[in-house]
Design an enzyme around this catalytic site. Sequence first.
Site, PDB file in Angstrom:
ATOM      1  N   GLY A   1      54.988   2.195  37.818  1.00  0.00           N
ATOM      2  CA  GLY A   1      53.574   2.057  37.685  1.00  0.00           C
ATOM      3  C   GLY A   1      52.999   0.553  37.468  1.00  0.00           C
ATOM      4  N   ASP A   2      51.703   0.843  37.711  1.00  0.00           N
ATOM      5  CA  ASP A   2      51.100  -0.545  37.715  1.00  0.00           C
ATOM      6  C   ASP A   2      51.666  -1.548  38.712  1.00  0.00           C
ATOM      7  OD1 ASP A   2      49.490   0.052  35.600  1.00  0.00           O
ATOM      8  OD2 ASP A   2      51.169  -0.758  34.284  1.00  0.00           O
TER       9      ASP A   2
ATOM     10  N   LYS B   1      48.720  -0.247  43.317  1.00  0.00           N
ATOM     11  CA  LYS B   1      48.691   0.961  44.255  1.00  0.00           C
ATOM     12  C   LYS B   1      47.040   0.920  44.662  1.00  0.00           C
ATOM     13  CE  LYS B   1      50.294   4.069  41.740  1.00  0.00           C
ATOM     14  NZ  LYS B   1      51.001   3.289  40.651  1.00  0.00           N
ATOM     15  N   GLY B   2      46.226   0.817  43.644  1.00  0.00           N
ATOM     16  CA  GLY B   2      44.624   0.729  43.729  1.00  0.00           C
ATOM     17  C   GLY B   2      44.514  -0.174  44.646  1.00  0.00           C
TER      18      GLY B   2
ATOM     19  N   GLY C   1      45.256   5.666  36.396  1.00  0.00           N
ATOM     20  CA  GLY C   1      44.119   4.522  36.469  1.00  0.00           C
ATOM     21  C   GLY C   1      43.896   3.772  37.450  1.00  0.00           C
ATOM     22  N   HIS C   2      43.056   3.119  37.708  1.00  0.00           N
ATOM     23  CA  HIS C   2      42.762   1.928  38.623  1.00  0.00           C
ATOM     24  C   HIS C   2      41.449   1.023  38.339  1.00  0.00           C
ATOM     25  CE1 HIS C   2      42.253   5.425  41.200  1.00  0.00           C
ATOM     26  NE2 HIS C   2      40.970   4.660  41.419  1.00  0.00           N
ATOM     27  N   THR C   3      41.614  -0.177  38.481  1.00  0.00           N
ATOM     28  CA  THR C   3      40.448  -0.992  38.248  1.00  0.00           C
ATOM     29  C   THR C   3      39.873  -1.581  39.567  1.00  0.00           C
ATOM     30  OG1 THR C   3      41.246  -1.286  36.077  1.00  0.00           O
ATOM     31  CG2 THR C   3      39.696  -2.832  36.762  1.00  0.00           C
TER      32      THR C   3
ATOM     33  N   THR D   1      50.578   9.659  27.402  1.00  0.00           N
ATOM     34  CA  THR D   1      49.258   8.891  27.125  1.00  0.00           C
ATOM     35  C   THR D   1      48.460  10.099  26.256  1.00  0.00           C
ATOM     36  OG1 THR D   1      48.393   9.833  29.130  1.00  0.00           O
ATOM     37  CG2 THR D   1      49.463   7.714  29.266  1.00  0.00           C
TER      38      THR D   1
ATOM     39  N   GLN E   1      51.049   7.694  39.055  1.00  0.00           N
ATOM     40  CA  GLN E   1      52.162   6.879  38.480  1.00  0.00           C
ATOM     41  C   GLN E   1      53.460   6.531  39.394  1.00  0.00           C
ATOM     42  OE1 GLN E   1      51.443  10.201  37.791  1.00  0.00           O
ATOM     43  NE2 GLN E   1      50.003   9.694  35.931  1.00  0.00           N
TER      44      GLN E   1
END
Length: 228
Positions: free
Chosen positions: A13-14, A17-18, A41-43, A128, A224
């Site tokens: 993850g991280d 991808k976003g 989640g994504h920012t 989480t 993920q």
Amino acid sequence: MSNIVVVIGAQWGDEGKGKVTDYFAARADFIVRFQGGNNAGHTIILGDKTVKLHLIPSGVLHKNCKLVIGNGVVVDPRVLIKELTMLKKEGLSTNLLISDRAHLIMPYHVNIDYHLTNFQNELAAGSTRSGIAPVYADKLYRHGLRITDLLNKELFERRLKKSFTFNKLLIENVFNEKFEYTLENILEEFLGFGEIIRPYVANVTEELSIALKNNKQIMFEGAQGACL
């Protein structure tokens, strides 16, 4: 770009991808989340604004791109409605379709996630505690609740009673914890959620099948990383 592109994290993850999804979204007709829940989640950074999303797919910056929450996603309607409200406030796209077959995260699933993590202790997988594992368990038990159930009061009440009773017994008799909810309060609250999200609910399988036949560009956005 071929008709179908899938973005999957090959690590834990991280991996960004976003960002990759958002880059390709400018040329896509549909962006589809197909698994996971609001534990992902994504920012998105837009000028001096930072938008954090956990359920709605990347692609909100592209108004012509249809955002899709697929049937493999588990949906906490409170999180979904909060994100929709935020996007509207920021003037971003809410061009959204939600699969009628996606499962609902209920409040007691979140409690079970906490109790399960405590029960597993050093063997816990680093949850989480968003209710993700318990709702997928209910899905496999075949008494999970789906988005489509929310749209029919009598059906939802009948199916909720079964899920509610099972999870109440689980919390009280396996974890020896207090069950904090009443059937009546959950029923009223979630039927209200159903009315808010009703305009977005669709048969996503049919929508995407038609889109594919019409040579539309479809992008699937993984949550993920694969190692999870």
